[in-house]
Design an enzyme around this catalytic site. Structure first.
Site, PDB file in Angstrom:
ATOM      1  N   LYS A  43       0.807  -1.217   0.000  1.00  0.00           N
ATOM      2  CA  LYS A  43       0.000   0.000   0.000  1.00  0.00           C
ATOM      3  C   LYS A  43       0.846   1.275   0.000  1.00  0.00           C
ATOM      4  O   LYS A  43       0.365   2.338  -0.374  1.00  0.00           O
ATOM      5  CB  LYS A  43      -0.984   0.002   1.157  1.00  0.00           C
ATOM      6  CG  LYS A  43      -2.151  -0.955   0.907  1.00  0.00           C
ATOM      7  CD  LYS A  43      -3.451  -0.350   1.331  1.00  0.00           C
ATOM      8  CE  LYS A  43      -4.649  -1.194   0.934  1.00  0.00           C
ATOM      9  NZ  LYS A  43      -4.573  -2.570   1.453  1.00  0.00           N
ATOM     10  N   SER A  93      -8.442   1.857   8.931  1.00  0.00           N
ATOM     11  CA  SER A  93      -7.772   1.445  10.162  1.00  0.00           C
ATOM     12  C   SER A  93      -6.689   0.435   9.813  1.00  0.00           C
ATOM     13  O   SER A  93      -6.058  -0.141  10.671  1.00  0.00           O
ATOM     14  CB  SER A  93      -8.781   0.858  11.145  1.00  0.00           C
ATOM     15  OG  SER A  93      -9.555  -0.107  10.498  1.00  0.00           O
ATOM     16  N   TYR A 149       4.063   7.706  12.733  1.00  0.00           N
ATOM     17  CA  TYR A 149       4.491   8.230  11.434  1.00  0.00           C
ATOM     18  C   TYR A 149       4.176   9.724  11.298  1.00  0.00           C
ATOM     19  O   TYR A 149       4.389  10.305  10.244  1.00  0.00           O
ATOM     20  CB  TYR A 149       3.820   7.468  10.289  1.00  0.00           C
ATOM     21  CG  TYR A 149       4.387   6.080  10.046  1.00  0.00           C
ATOM     22  CD1 TYR A 149       5.748   5.901   9.808  1.00  0.00           C
ATOM     23  CD2 TYR A 149       3.564   4.970  10.031  1.00  0.00           C
ATOM     24  CE1 TYR A 149       6.261   4.631   9.580  1.00  0.00           C
ATOM     25  CE2 TYR A 149       4.067   3.695   9.797  1.00  0.00           C
ATOM     26  CZ  TYR A 149       5.421   3.534   9.571  1.00  0.00           C
ATOM     27  OH  TYR A 149       5.927   2.300   9.339  1.00  0.00           O
ATOM     28  N   GLU A 157     -10.007 -13.811  -3.166  1.00  0.00           N
ATOM     29  CA  GLU A 157     -10.641 -13.141  -2.036  1.00  0.00           C
ATOM     30  C   GLU A 157     -11.128 -14.157  -1.009  1.00  0.00           C
ATOM     31  O   GLU A 157     -11.169 -15.351  -1.293  1.00  0.00           O
ATOM     32  CB  GLU A 157     -11.771 -12.217  -2.513  1.00  0.00           C
ATOM     33  CG  GLU A 157     -12.907 -12.923  -3.202  1.00  0.00           C
ATOM     34  CD  GLU A 157     -13.897 -11.953  -3.842  1.00  0.00           C
ATOM     35  OE1 GLU A 157     -13.822 -10.735  -3.623  1.00  0.00           O
ATOM     36  OE2 GLU A 157     -14.767 -12.447  -4.571  1.00  0.00           O
ATOM     37  N   GLY A 211     -16.494 -13.681   1.672  1.00  0.00           N
ATOM     38  CA  GLY A 211     -16.950 -12.451   1.021  1.00  0.00           C
ATOM     39  C   GLY A 211     -16.531 -12.421  -0.429  1.00  0.00           C
ATOM     40  O   GLY A 211     -15.572 -11.752  -0.790  1.00  0.00           O
ATOM     41  N   ASP A 249     -17.593 -11.031  -3.138  1.00  0.00           N
ATOM     42  CA  ASP A 249     -18.267 -10.007  -3.962  1.00  0.00           C
ATOM     43  C   ASP A 249     -17.545  -9.762  -5.279  1.00  0.00           C
ATOM     44  O   ASP A 249     -18.173  -9.479  -6.300  1.00  0.00           O
ATOM     45  CB  ASP A 249     -18.398  -8.699  -3.191  1.00  0.00           C
ATOM     46  CG  ASP A 249     -17.039  -8.117  -2.849  1.00  0.00           C
ATOM     47  OD1 ASP A 249     -16.348  -8.716  -2.004  1.00  0.00           O
ATOM     48  OD2 ASP A 249     -16.646  -7.094  -3.451  1.00  0.00           O
ATOM     49  N   SER A 293       1.082  -9.879  -0.294  1.00  0.00           N
ATOM     50  CA  SER A 293       0.797  -8.444  -0.300  1.00  0.00           C
ATOM     51  C   SER A 293       1.192  -7.699   0.961  1.00  0.00           C
ATOM     52  O   SER A 293       1.359  -6.473   0.914  1.00  0.00           O
ATOM     53  CB  SER A 293      -0.688  -8.221  -0.596  1.00  0.00           C
ATOM     54  OG  SER A 293      -1.478  -8.972   0.296  1.00  0.00           O
TER      55      SER A 293
HETATM   56  C1  LIG Z   1      -5.302  -3.604   1.211  1.00  0.00           C
HETATM   57  C2  LIG Z   1      -4.697  -4.946   1.173  1.00  0.00           C
HETATM   58  C3  LIG Z   1      -5.091  -5.910   0.220  1.00  0.00           C
HETATM   59  C4  LIG Z   1      -6.198  -5.656  -0.773  1.00  0.00           C
HETATM   60  O1  LIG Z   1      -5.871  -4.628  -1.645  1.00  0.00           O
HETATM   61  P1  LIG Z   1      -6.982  -3.923  -2.550  1.00  0.00           P
HETATM   62  O2  LIG Z   1      -6.246  -2.956  -3.375  1.00  0.00           O
HETATM   63  O3  LIG Z   1      -7.968  -3.269  -1.601  1.00  0.00           O
HETATM   64  O4  LIG Z   1      -7.654  -4.999  -3.318  1.00  0.00           O
HETATM   65  C5  LIG Z   1      -4.422  -7.107   0.192  1.00  0.00           C
HETATM   66  N1  LIG Z   1      -3.442  -7.394   1.070  1.00  0.00           N
HETATM   67  C6  LIG Z   1      -3.038  -6.512   2.012  1.00  0.00           C
HETATM   68  C7  LIG Z   1      -1.934  -6.892   2.926  1.00  0.00           C
HETATM   69  C8  LIG Z   1      -3.649  -5.249   2.088  1.00  0.00           C
HETATM   70  O5  LIG Z   1      -3.253  -4.367   3.021  1.00  0.00           O
END
Ligand SMILES: *Cc1c(COP(=O)(O)O)cnc(C)c1O
Length: 319
Positions: free
Chosen positions: A53, A78, A115, A204, A208, A210, A304
């Site tokens: 992110k 959050s 931060y 996903e 959920g 969706d 991620s």
């Molecule tokens: C936000 C997040 C996701 C999902 O990302 P999107 O862009 O909302 O689909 C997946 N893994 C982690 C660790 C995240 O923080």
């Protein structure tokens, strides 16, 4: 509405140069042998602030004009997006306001404050966070950067997959965790340009689905907040921009159960020595539980993020 393109991902990569980590790609002989495939793991759990992110947030904030920079940024979250905005704002020298629920975990409140962001608390049961955010943003001239449904956020998130293709070359399939779809949309743009035959799947939580329903129905389907340990994917619906890209370039959306996520978390910790949060395990969980054929394939798995409460991690790992 103008959808982001691969050239926006390339421009984002330029802005992120020197600011974001080029995260490593890991392999696993054990998994390769077990599935007769070649796995490449893109380790965004090792990105700054512990998740991809940072890429989207930093890209979006880098594009602010002088007036926007001086007033600052606002968002409601959050989770990892809050910390990504807070860190990016600090690096770029602008004020950040994060609207968070009163009952958010203390660790997340203090990490966000550490931060340098100003945290504004609201009561989830009596106050509407979007209304509060709009009011603050109007009063103080703050620019809202939402967690996924924004072209600059999508372009920034796409740089993780872009980097993966630069590191390993073309792939046959790429499995990407899916919440609101910023990461999946960006990844799909990168794959379409850099590895056109690669099939990109979102994954996903089973609780959920969706995104799966939306892709199959051809319109954005809304659901109640799902109960799952994958807290980064507890979204109720995809965004307009994210769905616009996803419906053009994504092969399908798969799902994984919480139990499958725990098994993947254990594998990553025990065999690959990595801490990955439940949401970050979605791609591996789908691959390991037969949701898509793997034999003979070059498989990219996007890990991620790695932000997880240590007490809960200990419970999951010993369960
Ligand atoms: C936000 C997040 C996701 C999902 O990302 P999107 O862009 O909302 O689909 C997946 N893994 C982690 C660790 C995240 O923080």
């Amino acid at each position: 509405m103008v959808l982001p393109t691969f050239s926006d991902v390339q421009a984002a990569a330029q802005r992120l140069r020197g600011a974001a980590h080029v995260t490593p790609v890991m392999r696993s002989t054990t998994l390769d042998q077990r599935h007769q495939a070649q796995f490449s793991f893109k380790c965004e759990n090792l990105q700054r602030m512990g998740a991809f992110k940072f890429r989207g947030a930093f890209n979006a904030l880098s594009r602010f004009d002088a007036g926007q920079r001086q007033a600052g940024v606002i968002t409601f979250s959050s989770g990892n997006h809050a910390q990504a905005i807070a860190l990016s704002a600090r690096l770029l020298g602008m004020p950040a306001v994060i609207v968070m629920p009163l009952d958010a975990p203390q660790a997340k409140l203090s990490a966000t404050r550490a931060y340098g962001a100003e945290v504004v608390l609201y009561d989830r049961f009596t106050q509407d966070r979007e209304e509060l955010t709009r009011k603050l943003s109007a009063e103080r001239g703050l620019t809202l950067i939402p967690p996924y449904d924004h072209p600059d956020v999508i372009a920034g998130q796409g740089t993780a997959a872009m980097e993966l293709f630069e590191q390993v070359g073309e792939l046959d399939l790429l499995l990407v965790p899916l919440g609101g779809g910023g990461l999946l949309a960006g990844s799909a743009l990168a794959a379409h340009a850099m590895s056109p035959a690669c099939r990109v799947y979102g994954v996903e939580p089973e609780a959920g689905n969706d995104g799966q329903q939306s892709l199959r129905a051809g319109r954005i389907v809304r659901i109640d907040t799902p109960k799952t340990i994958a807290d980064g994917a507890q979204t109720q619906h995809l965004g307009e921009y994210t769905f616009g890209v996803i419906k053009n370039h994504v092969a399908d959306v798969l799902t994984a159960s919480d139990q499958e996520l725990i098994e993947s978390m254990k594998f990553l910790a025990e065999r690959m020595k990595m801490v990955v949060e439940p949401t970050g395990c979605l791609g591996l969980a789908a691959a390991c539980h037969g949701k898509v054929p793997l034999q003979g394939q070059r498989v990219g798995i996007l890990l991620s993020g790695g932000n997880v409460d240590l007490h809960r991690l200990a419970q999951w790992l010993s369960s």
